[in-house]
Design an enzyme around this catalytic site. Structure first.
Site, PDB file in Angstrom:
ATOM      1  CD1 TRP A  14      -2.323   1.496   0.336  1.00 43.83           C
ATOM      2  CD2 TRP A  14      -2.821   1.425   2.477  1.00 43.83           C
ATOM      3  NE1 TRP A  14      -3.501   2.424   0.794  1.00 43.83           N
ATOM      4  CE2 TRP A  14      -3.614   2.405   2.142  1.00 43.83           C
ATOM      5  CE3 TRP A  14      -2.808   1.142   3.743  1.00 43.83           C
ATOM      6  CZ2 TRP A  14      -4.219   2.964   3.152  1.00 43.83           C
ATOM      7  CZ3 TRP A  14      -3.444   1.725   4.619  1.00 43.83           C
ATOM      8  CH2 TRP A  14      -4.330   2.589   4.156  1.00 43.83           C
ATOM      9  CG  HIS A  37      11.054  -5.809   3.897  1.00 46.18           C
ATOM     10  ND1 HIS A  37       9.928  -4.921   4.197  1.00 46.18           N
ATOM     11  CD2 HIS A  37      10.842  -6.820   3.148  1.00 46.18           C
ATOM     12  CE1 HIS A  37       8.855  -5.249   3.312  1.00 46.18           C
ATOM     13  NE2 HIS A  37       9.357  -6.488   2.776  1.00 46.18           N
TER      14      HIS A  37
END
Ligand code: PAP
Length: 486
Positions: A80, A136
């Site tokens: 998103w 990440h």
């Protein structure tokens, strides 16, 4: 923007990296394809090659001032946030017609290069028109030029650990099924996650790294929460765009560009696109994934459908302990009875409604019985002069700790440390919200002619002590000295 990691890795530095990697600790955990996790700089990586590319990025990647890092722990809203950031920076193409929708032909994951996957399957090609880079990698392991020196922007999103876990569990279970492998059972996966043994875990340490950095460098690091973004996406899209230097013009506002971006990046829109129903990323590599794995429910509090109250309470306790004193709260709804939590950990200090830190979120917390509150407050440390130590702060009275209210979306909290101009702030806020009566400034209309500013607002922590917590429905204001984390 030749900012990045040209392939400078010499044979000898590759040798060094391989030697270093061979010494790293490995263990079973919540991971793709039941691979062993590898620990590097305090965090668990999915495999050796990911550690190697991270080391390579640390050594060779040179961030530029214009770079924008989209940083996330897995399953906290990466897809998103990538979609929103990409739609914002490339929005000249956003006219609302489907040909201009960049996500019709590619998954949001294909719109941003990823720092740590650079040499694994996606060559680190930068499109000079795209300043975005995804990762990440934990804050403490970012290349130094990204974490300190270059002046680039960083945007981070986090999510309630319980929903993050549930999302990750389903993702790995579906991935295993797609390869005819046995998924890790829910209980075992839960144990792994709570131990910190999950991809890029411990999750709490990942969040805290970016949270603390955002407190030190607020103009460079924007810290977002999935739940807040779901609650008011348009507000956060404006905030995000402004922060990364792509704020909306009045003309764009008039053309409803923000609303178009919100819709284009919504779960419903993205998950129904053909490319996300049947397409794949990293095709023909060991990391090939179906795009649909990145779209499951996209809701808040789905953990309620998968975790037992005991599991939820256990994870909440870890969260409270890990985040204690940080000023960050990630527990959005406490449906678990206070009794359960006390039984699990008799020394735990709790109470004080979660909803207060998150007035925008609907609080599902059951109003706890006064008996439970007394039981907890009687266990708290005391000291002469400053009576009671609760959640890292000293309170002058037991009754101050035992307040229970449920905040409303319309509430406005005026929060202050004692003697930092509480009276002034109360007077200003009260004049603003009640200005139809004071706007003329004649003394009869002046509310302070007859009342001290302190009498104009109810005070959260004194509610049951000396001022009954009567709310005037015309005033949304509530005052408090309670620390943010409580
Ligand atoms: P990643 O970190 O591995 O890339 P990520 O996108 O963070 O994955 O995780 C997927 C989660 O985001 C899923 O949550 P769920 O399992 O609780 O449903 C997925 O549904 C959700 N998600 C994907 N796209 C959107 C979106 N546009 N809006 C809201 N949530 C989304």
């Amino acid at each position: 923007m030749e900012s990045t990691m040209d392939s400078k890795r010499s044979q000898s530095s590759r040798g060094e990296e391989e030697e270093l990697i061979s010494t790293l600790h490995k263990r079973q955990g919540l991971n793709s394809f039941n691979l062993n996790l590898v620990k590097y700089q305090g965090f668990w990586y999915a495999d050796m090659s990911l550690v190697a590319t991270t080391i390579s990025a640390q050594r060779h990647f040179q961030a530029q001032r214009s770079d924008i890092f989209v940083c996330t722990a897995p399953k906290t809203g990466t897809t998103w946030l990538k979609a929103l950031a990409f739609a914002i920076v490339s929005r000249t193409a956003v006219d609302g017609d489907s040909t201009a929708d960049p996500f019709v032909s590619k998954s949001p994951h294909e719109c941003l290069p990823a720092l740590e996957y650079a040499e694994t399957f996606a060559p680190f090609h930068r499109d000079p028109r795209n300043p975005l880079i995804a990762t990440h990698v934990p804050f403490s392991s970012l290349p130094k030029s990204a974490s300190d020196s270059s002046g680039c922007k960083i945007v981070y999103i986090c999510r309630d650990p319980k929903d993050t876990f549930v999302s990750m569990y389903h993702f790995f279970a579906k991935l295993a099924a797609s390869r005819n492998m046995e998924p890790v059972p829910l209980n075992k996966a839960f144990e792994f996650f709570c131990e910190g043994a999950s991809s890029f875990g411990p999750y709490w340490d990942h969040v805290l790294g970016y949270w603390k950095a955002s407190l030190y460098q607020p103009d460079r690091i924007l810290f977002l929460k999935y739940e807040d973004m779901k609650e008011n996406t348009a507000f956060h899209v404006r905030k995000l765009a402004e922060f990364i230097g792509y704020g909306f013009t009045l003309e764009e506002e008039g053309n409803r560009v923000v609303e178009k971006i919100v819709r284009m990046c919504s779960f419903d829109h993205l998950s129904n696109l053909e490319v996300n129903k049947n397409g794949k990323i990293a095709e023909n590599t060991p990391w090939e994934m179906e795009n649909k794995l990145y779209f499951r429910k996209g809701t808040v509090n789905d953990w309620e459908n998968h975790l037992t109250p005991e599991m939820a309470a256990h994870m909440d306790l870890i969260t409270e302990k890990k985040l204690s004193g940080s000023g960050l709260n990630l527990i959005y709804a406490c449906v678990v009875d206070v009794q359960v939590r006390i039984k699990l950990c008799p020394s735990t200090k709790l109470i004080v409604p979660d909803s207060i830190c998150f007035p925008s979120m609907e609080s599902k917390r059951n109003q706890s019985a006064h008996g439970d509150e007394k039981e907890v407050t009687s266990t708290l440390p005391r000291r002469a002069g400053l009576n009671l130590f609760y959640q890292g702060f000293w309170y002058s009275d037991v009754s101050l700790v035992a307040t229970t209210i449920s905040a409303q979306r319309s509430d406005i909290f005026l929060c202050s440390f004692p003697k930092t101009s509480t009276t002034w702030l109360k007077a200003l806020a009260f004049s603003i919200v009640s200005r139809t009566t004071v706007i003329d400034c004649d003394s009869t209309a002046d509310p302070f002619a007859s009342m001290s500013p302190h009498e104009c607002l109810p005070a959260l922590e004194y509610s049951e002590t000396f001022t009954p917590f009567d709310r005037d429905p015309r005033s949304p204001l509530i005052a408090t000295h309670i620390p943010f984390s409580s």
